[in-house]
Structures are given as C-alpha cells and as structure tokens.
Scaffold this motif. Structure first.
Motif, PDB file in Angstrom:
ATOM      1  N   SER A 419      49.925  25.553  81.262  1.00 21.44           N
ATOM      2  CA  SER A 419      48.887  26.565  81.204  1.00 21.44           C
ATOM      3  C   SER A 419      49.642  27.990  80.920  1.00 21.44           C
ATOM      4  O   SER A 419      50.658  28.136  81.377  1.00 21.44           O
ATOM      5  N   GLU A 439      43.041  30.916  86.643  1.00 20.38           N
ATOM      6  CA  GLU A 439      42.805  30.424  85.015  1.00 20.38           C
ATOM      7  C   GLU A 439      41.094  30.927  84.939  1.00 20.38           C
ATOM      8  O   GLU A 439      40.342  30.678  85.738  1.00 20.38           O
ATOM      9  N   LYS A 444      40.545  27.556  78.457  1.00 21.47           N
ATOM     10  CA  LYS A 444      41.886  26.969  79.048  1.00 21.47           C
ATOM     11  C   LYS A 444      42.649  27.432  77.797  1.00 21.47           C
ATOM     12  O   LYS A 444      42.446  27.370  76.735  1.00 21.47           O
ATOM     13  N   ALA A 446      46.703  26.877  76.813  1.00 23.17           N
ATOM     14  CA  ALA A 446      47.697  25.767  76.933  1.00 23.17           C
ATOM     15  C   ALA A 446      48.893  25.924  75.862  1.00 23.17           C
ATOM     16  O   ALA A 446      48.369  25.841  74.857  1.00 23.17           O
ATOM     17  N   ILE A 467      40.652  18.238  80.864  1.00 22.03           N
ATOM     18  CA  ILE A 467      40.240  19.353  81.021  1.00 22.03           C
ATOM     19  C   ILE A 467      38.547  19.442  81.498  1.00 22.03           C
ATOM     20  O   ILE A 467      38.115  20.123  82.428  1.00 22.03           O
ATOM     21  N   GLU A 470      38.354  18.300  85.071  1.00 23.45           N
ATOM     22  CA  GLU A 470      39.227  19.010  86.309  1.00 23.45           C
ATOM     23  C   GLU A 470      38.147  20.483  86.376  1.00 23.45           C
ATOM     24  O   GLU A 470      38.100  21.040  87.470  1.00 23.45           O
ATOM     25  N   GLN A 471      37.684  20.976  85.175  1.00 23.48           N
ATOM     26  CA  GLN A 471      36.799  22.133  84.843  1.00 23.48           C
ATOM     27  C   GLN A 471      35.881  22.065  84.075  1.00 23.48           C
ATOM     28  O   GLN A 471      35.893  22.232  82.995  1.00 23.48           O
ATOM     29  N   GLN A 474      34.842  24.902  81.456  1.00 30.16           N
ATOM     30  CA  GLN A 474      36.171  25.180  80.680  1.00 30.16           C
ATOM     31  C   GLN A 474      35.644  24.441  79.036  1.00 30.16           C
ATOM     32  O   GLN A 474      36.435  23.667  78.627  1.00 30.16           O
ATOM     33  N   VAL A 477      39.045  26.010  74.412  1.00 33.16           N
ATOM     34  CA  VAL A 477      40.492  25.809  74.517  1.00 33.16           C
ATOM     35  C   VAL A 477      41.030  26.560  73.598  1.00 33.16           C
ATOM     36  O   VAL A 477      41.042  26.344  72.261  1.00 33.16           O
TER      37      VAL A 477
END
Length: 590
Positions: A419, A439, A444, A446, A467, A470-471, A474, A477
């Motif tokens: 990240s 974050e 996101k 990265a 991603i 997890e979120q 988001q 990207v």
C-alpha cells in the motif's frame, strides 16, 4: 591476443618466467593427484597441464587465469565414466578423451554464439554445494588408499563407506602411518611455513618416511606406490567418434561443459577484481573450448581454470598470459627429466594430499554466510550437495540449476504489492509506503514492484480483486508503476480487463509513472485504448487533484481519516467542507 600483446616487454617477460616457474612447482603434485581422482594414469594429469593450458591462456581473455586439471572436474569424470569402463583401462582413457572432445565442441560453439551469460544460470550456491559435495566424494574415495584396503573403484558413496567399515580389520598399519605423516607434514607446512609449497613438502616427507619404514622393517613395511610416469611428451590420442559413444556421453558433456566454464569464469573474475582487468566471458568460452578440443588429441582430459594455480600466478607477479605458457614449457622439461621420481610417491601419501585438496573444496565460510542470509539459497546449496553425493554428478548440477530457477520464477511470479500514500507536504507529487496507516475507503493506492508476465498475472489479478472483499467501497485503484519494467500480452490483457471491471463497478484503474516502453506495448496491443490514456499519469503530475474529483462526496463527507490534503478543504464535488468537533479528522497528512 592483441588485447594483451602490447603489455609484453623485457620486464614483463622476466616476471612471467618467474611466475611460470612458481606455478610449475605446485603443478606437478597437483596434476598427479587430480589424475588419480579421475581414474586415469598419473601422467594424464601432467599432459592436461600442457597443451590445454597454452591454448586457454593465448585465446582466453584473462591475463592471470591458469587452466588445467581440477579436483571438481576430475571427480565428475571418475563418477560418470567409471560405470562405463574400468578406471585406468584403455577404453576408459578413450572415453575420457571423447568426453573432453565433446566438451570442447560445446564450449567453442557457445563462445562463438556469444552465450557467455549462460553461466549466470548456475548460481553461486549451486557451485558452492557442488564443490563441497565433490570434496566429500574425493575424501571418501581415498579412504581405501589411506588405510591400505582393497575396495572396488566403481563403488559409490554409500558402498565405499560400507566397504571401509566392513574391512577395517584388514587395514595396513604401515600405509596408515605413511598417510598420517604425510598429512601432518602438509598441514604443518601450510600453517607455519607458507612460503614452501605444502604439497611438495608433504610428498617428500611421505616418500622419505615410507623409505625409512622399508629400511627398518623390510618388505613387510613396504606400501604401494604410484605408477611410474613415462618420460615423454604427450602422445597423440584418438577420441571415439562412433555415434553410440557420442550418444552415451552427450548428456554428461553438457553438464561438464557448463561446470568447466563456471569454474573458469568465476576464477577469472575473482582474479580480475584484484588486477583491475575486464573479463570477456565469450572469449573465455572460446579459450576453454579450444583448450579442451585440441587437448583431447594430446592426451589431455577435461580442463578448466584452477583457483590455486591462478592465485599463485597473480601473487608471483605474472603480467600476461605468457606466464601460463612458460609454466607449461617448464612442465615439459620436468616431464622429460624428473618423471621417473614420481614412482617413489606412496599411494597413501597421495591419499593424504587428496584429503587436503578435498578439505579446501568445502568452503565453510560461504556455506555459513549463505545459511545466515537466505533460506532459499541454503536450500539450493544443500540439495545440490546431497545430490552430488547420492545422484550421478552431472545430474547434481542440473538439480541445483533447476531448483535455483524454480525459486527465481517463484519470486518473479509474486511481485511485491504494498500500500502507498501521497508524500506529506503541499508541493509534493510522489508517493511513499503507507506503513499501516489508515487508507482512503474509496481509493486504493498500491506499489507494484515487479514485471507483469504470464507467470505473475494470476498473483496480481487475485490481489487486485481481493480489494473488493476487504474494502467494497474501494472502487478506484491507483497503481504506482515505476517498478514495472515490462508487461507481456497476458499482463496487458489482465490490466485491460481489470480497467473494464473497475469502470463497471463505478470506479477506475489508474497508473502513475508507467514506463514509456510499457505504454508503447499497451498501445500496440490495443489495451491502452481500453485502459484509457487519460488514466496514465506521469512524474510530477498532480495525480490526487484529478482522482479526488472522481470520489463519492457522500462517503467523503463522513470519512474520519481525511487521508489526502484535498480532503480537508472541500468535498470531491467542490462543496466546502463544514466540520463539527465530532467530525475532526483522526489523521492529517498530505
């Protein structure tokens, strides 16, 4: 030759003659010992140190590399050829010359094709593991000679150890005594009188002690001695060019050729670091190839660079490759005058000398260093070492190289993805690692450190898709792509599909500092159009102003993190932010 010919003058010739003489002194016992390891009559070690040495010196690129017989190649030769013929027999010698011929052809072809970088695929750990294994094999193979036992020469590692333990009751105490005295003489000379060649000192002490035992106890105390060496120049030899023999030896030849080149180049580069010379790997391939090709017709077996003799050559003040040539010429003189004296060398003394050679091959310093620094390299080292002991030696090299490549592919197939966040400050346009800090719930960021080829696509794709789990919010990207050196067709297709998927979710895929050659490849394949050229950002562009405007203001209004500098003044739709004390950001950053 023209590279170093202008270095030749009266002063350099004098230095090269003295260095060549120093090399010859240490060469004689080494060459006889290595031929014994190889299962060949002792004179073949000396023959291998004449024509091959001259050709490797004149046509290679190193000023100081001295080629000839080596311990590792000698044990490989014995291990691979002894199952095919009786060591020392005429057929065995013919096979050795044929193998040398094939090795020379392969090396010469690789040199002319400019494949000098191939040896880079044999890692340092493979070489260390293989030479350590070869050292153990040499030591075990000499137990029978040291103890005066009769064990078949074709016996493998385990069989030899079993034979030694089963026949310990038949050991010859006089042979053990001679070997022990020789070993002690060599160790003490090397430690306390390093200016004297320890192999010659040990050989003289061992021979004199054996003669003294015979004088005191009669023939009962006599121990076997090395076969007499004929007083002659290297005779013309005739490799076997039948297709059956060539087919039988071709697989072995490739492994031996690579090992020989790795030895030679490693030693040449090590000495060049001290002398300040630049080594041409392709030219060394040619030099070693010519040495083995023509050496096979002059009774020479597989040769390579010798670390000991090259080190002595440099330390003795050699200026040009002529030092190695002079060493060979001095050896011819020695062969014609002093060859009969070798017959006084006890075989037990030769075994003691080989114990010292074997010990020098086990590089404990580098083994410990590798164990401390890398688990994967340690695995490569130990697998290669055990493969050397328990498999055919040529396959031990293949096993080590294959395992090294597997670990390399595994590393490249899993690019490091971490990240990121904008660097602190109002006027900064680069990014730094997030290091576990909060974050943005919508964007996101990265770093992707590694090239995107077919083997790495699955790992990167899974990471990008994870991603969502997890979120889920988001949807945008930003890939920080300065670490991506190239993208193949599979990688380009994956990026294009991910860009379409992100757009369908209401987000997008963006790239910062994607290299120009990668952008060109994406354009040629049509993937750039799908990704969108407007989604590529160059160095020093204000990325965050552009991307912040794409975020959902509803989510931003209630976000407690305020990750970006833009978060503190206004919402993505341009609306001024009104804060109450309960809405104060938990962290203020760029």
């Amino acid at each position: 030759m023209t590279v170093w010919w202008n270095r030749v003058n009266r002063e350099s010739l004098r230095a090269d003659v003295l260095a060549g003489l120093s090399g010859t002194i240490i060469l004689v016992p080494q060459a006889v010992a290595y031929a014994t390891i190889a299962g060949l009559p002792p004179e073949y070690g000396l023959y291998t140190a004449i024509v091959p040495v001259i050709l490797a010196a004149l046509f290679g690129s190193s000023w100081h590399l001295v080629s000839g017989p080596t311990a590792a190649l000698s044990i490989v030769l014995f291990a691979t050829l002894s199952p095919l013929a009786d060591p020392g027999s005429a057929h065995y010698v013919t096979l050795a010359m044929t193998l040398t011929f094939l090795v020379g052809i392969l090396q010469l072809a690789m040199g002319l094709a400019r494949l000098g970088s191939l040896v880079n695929f044999i890692s340092h750990s493979v070489v260390i593991g293989f030479t350590a294994g070869a050292g153990i094999l040499i030591a075990v193979s000499q137990f029978k000679n040291f103890l005066g036992l009769s064990i078949p020469s074709k016996a493998g590692f385990i069989e030899t150890l079993q034979g030694v333990f089963q026949n310990l009751g038949d050991l010859n105490p006089f042979s053990v005594a001679v070997g022990t005295v020789t070993l002690l003489a060599g160790i003490l000379t090397r430690r306390y009188v390093p200016q004297i060649p320890f192999m010659i000192a040990a050989m003289l002490v061992g021979s004199l002690f054996a003669a003294a035992l015979t004088a005191l106890f009669g023939t009962a105390a006599s121990v076997a001695t090395v076969t007499a060496i004929p007083r002659s120049l290297p005779p013309i030899s005739h490799p076997d060019f039948s297709m059956d023999t060539i087919r039988q030896l071709s697989t072995i030849a490739l492994a031996v050729a690579m090992l020989s080149l790795t030895e030679a180049l490693s030693i040449a580069r090590a000495v060049a670091l001290k002398s300040g010379q630049r080594i041409d790997g392709n030219q060394e391939f040619v030099g070693q190839g010519l040495a083995n090709f023509f050496g096979s017709f002059f009774s020479g077996y597989v040769s390579s660079g010798s670390f000991t003799r090259s080190g002595i050559n440099y330390t003795a003040g050699a200026r040009t490759p002529l030092a190695a040539v002079f060493s060979s010429l001095f050896l011819v003189l020695t062969l014609l005058v002093f060859a009969p004296l070798v017959s006084y060398l006890p075989i037990a003394s030769m075994a003691a000398l080989l114990f010292m050679v074997a010990y020098s091959l086990i590089d404990t310093h580098h083994i410990k260093a590798i164990a401390k620094t890398s688990r994967t390299e340690s695995a490569v080292l130990w697998v290669t070492l055990f493969a050397t002991l328990f498999l055919d030696l040529e396959f031990a090299i293949y096993v080590g190289v294959l395992l090294s490549l597997i670990f390399y592919i595994r590393r490249t197939a899993q690019p490091n993805i971490r990240s990121g966040m904008p660097a602190p400050g109002d006027d900064t346009y680069h990014f730094v690692p997030a290091d576990g800090k909060p974050e943005c719930p919508q964007l996101k960021i990265a770093f992707v450190d590694g090239s995107l080829y077919f083997g790495a696509v699955d790992h990167v794709q899974q990471t990008l898709q994870s991603i969502d789990a997890e979120q889920p919010t988001q949807k945008h990207v930003l890939i920080l792509a300065s670490g991506i050196n190239f993208v193949d067709v599979a990688g380009a297709h994956m990026f294009a599909e991910e860009a379409k998927r992100r757009r369908a979710m209401g987000g997008g895929l963006y790239f910062h500092r994607l290299k120009a050659p990668v952008v060109q490849d994406l354009a040629k394949g049509g993937q750039l159009e799908e990704i969108g050229e407007e989604n590529l950002f160059e160095m020093r562009q204000n990325v965050m102003d552009r991307l912040y405007a794409k975020l959902d203001p509803t989510i931003c209004r209630n976000c407690p993190h305020r990750v970006f500098r833009q978060c503190h003044g206004y919402l993505p739709n341009g609306e001024a932010r009104e804060e109450s004390p309960s809405e104060a950001p938990t962290r203020i950053s760029a």
